[in-house]
Design an enzyme around this catalytic site. Structure first.
Site, PDB file in Angstrom:
ATOM      1  N   ASN A  91      42.983  41.988  45.308  1.00  0.00           N
ATOM      2  CA  ASN A  91      42.929  42.192  43.864  1.00  0.00           C
ATOM      3  C   ASN A  91      44.299  42.247  43.197  1.00  0.00           C
ATOM      4  O   ASN A  91      44.422  41.901  42.026  1.00  0.00           O
ATOM      5  CB  ASN A  91      42.173  43.495  43.564  1.00  0.00           C
ATOM      6  N   SER A 142      40.871  34.371  38.280  1.00  0.00           N
ATOM      7  CA  SER A 142      40.834  34.487  36.826  1.00  0.00           C
ATOM      8  C   SER A 142      40.163  33.252  36.249  1.00  0.00           C
ATOM      9  O   SER A 142      40.128  32.195  36.883  1.00  0.00           O
ATOM     10  CB  SER A 142      42.257  34.602  36.267  1.00  0.00           C
ATOM     11  N   TYR A 155      50.991  31.670  35.795  1.00  0.00           N
ATOM     12  CA  TYR A 155      49.777  32.434  36.080  1.00  0.00           C
ATOM     13  C   TYR A 155      48.588  31.506  36.292  1.00  0.00           C
ATOM     14  O   TYR A 155      47.818  31.671  37.238  1.00  0.00           O
ATOM     15  CB  TYR A 155      49.509  33.405  34.930  1.00  0.00           C
ATOM     16  N   LYS A 159      46.482  31.169  39.835  1.00  0.00           N
ATOM     17  CA  LYS A 159      45.053  31.453  39.971  1.00  0.00           C
ATOM     18  C   LYS A 159      44.278  30.208  40.424  1.00  0.00           C
ATOM     19  O   LYS A 159      43.285  30.321  41.153  1.00  0.00           O
ATOM     20  CB  LYS A 159      44.498  32.007  38.659  1.00  0.00           C
ATOM     21  N   THR A 190      41.976  46.289  30.838  1.00  0.00           N
ATOM     22  CA  THR A 190      42.773  46.998  31.849  1.00  0.00           C
ATOM     23  C   THR A 190      44.190  47.132  31.303  1.00  0.00           C
ATOM     24  O   THR A 190      44.449  46.796  30.147  1.00  0.00           O
ATOM     25  CB  THR A 190      42.816  46.221  33.175  1.00  0.00           C
TER      26      THR A 190
END
Length: 257
Positions: A91, A142, A155, A159, A190
């Protein structure tokens, strides 16, 4: 507890000190799992562990996943403590902003090392133990791995790599009866974006915009992702491997008009 489907199962969760990782730890605790919680913030890990209603008390592991020795130590301590591993939840991850015009190699390396290389390393180390238990892996990817978005180049690439790693590892390990899947969250409430540099006002606007960018009209909650992770790790998903499951309120299916 009505459903103790993970009783006797050992689950190692990285990035367990907050967000999706913390929610996943609490969810597995309700299902009776024995937990190893890994992260960089010991105090936050202690707080999460105290909120996990499970016996034995979760094993707390601190370390830096980009450090190969520390990563190996996380796994070795889990095996030494519990004697086995049934589920690995990869995670831990970071996000950084930047386009093809201004993403530095330093940024690229940092994002890829945390989000891809560390998963590759920990999973390969865990494989022999997962083969013994016919266990499984759930990677937290993601919606950015499924769809392209501007301004988060490294990013998105990371992913997408996680999703391909998931499929390749699933095929490699299928003959050994070890399953590998991923979840692909959309915007989830989050601390990920605030720790990446967004201020309070920017984050509030970002969440507000999520009402338009997600078909269900809202961002997700970490508990919603945690439930899908637990499903994929459970016997209910015994015939699912190599899957990337969107938990994104329909964002992956949307096209601007």
């Amino acid at each position: 507890m009505a459903d103790m489907q993970f009783a006797g199962k050992v689950v190692l969760i990285t990035g367990a000190s907050s967000g999706i990782g913390a929610a996943t730890a609490k969810h597995f605790a309700k299902l009776g799992a024995s937990l190893a919680l890994a992260g960089r913030n010991r105090e936050n890990l202690k707080k999460v562990a105290s909120e996990c209603d499970v016996n034995p008390t979760p094993l707390i592991l601190t370390g830096e996943l980009t450090n190969e020795d520390e990563t190996k130590a996380l796994l070795d301590k889990t095996i030494a403590h519990y004697g086995k591993l049934d589920v690995l939840v990869n995670n831990a991850g970071v996000i950084e902003t930047g386009s093809v015009e201004n993403t530095s190699l330093e940024q690229y390396d940092r994002v890829m090392n945390v989000n891809v290389r560390s998963i590759y390393n920990l999973t390969t180390l865990a494989v022999p133990h997962l083969i013994e238990t016919k266990g499984n892996v759930v990677n937290v990817s993601s919606v950015n791995g499924i769809r392209a978005f501007p301004g988060v180049l490294a990013y998105c690439m990371a992913k997408a790599a996680v999703d391909q790693f998931t499929r390749c590892a699933a095929l490699d390990l299928a003959p050994k009866q070890v399953r590998v899947n991923s979840v692909n969250p959309g915007v989830t409430v989050t601390n990920l974006h605030t720790t990446s540099g967004m201020n309070k006002e920017q984050y509030e606007n970002f969440l507000k915009r999520s009402e338009q960018t997600h078909a269900l009209g809202r961002p997700g909650q970490p508990e919603e992702v945690a439930g899908t992770i637990a499903f994929l790790a459970s016997d209910h998903a015994s015939f699912i491997t190599g899957a990337s499951v969107p938990v994104d309120g329909g964002r992956h299916a949307m096209c601007p008009r």
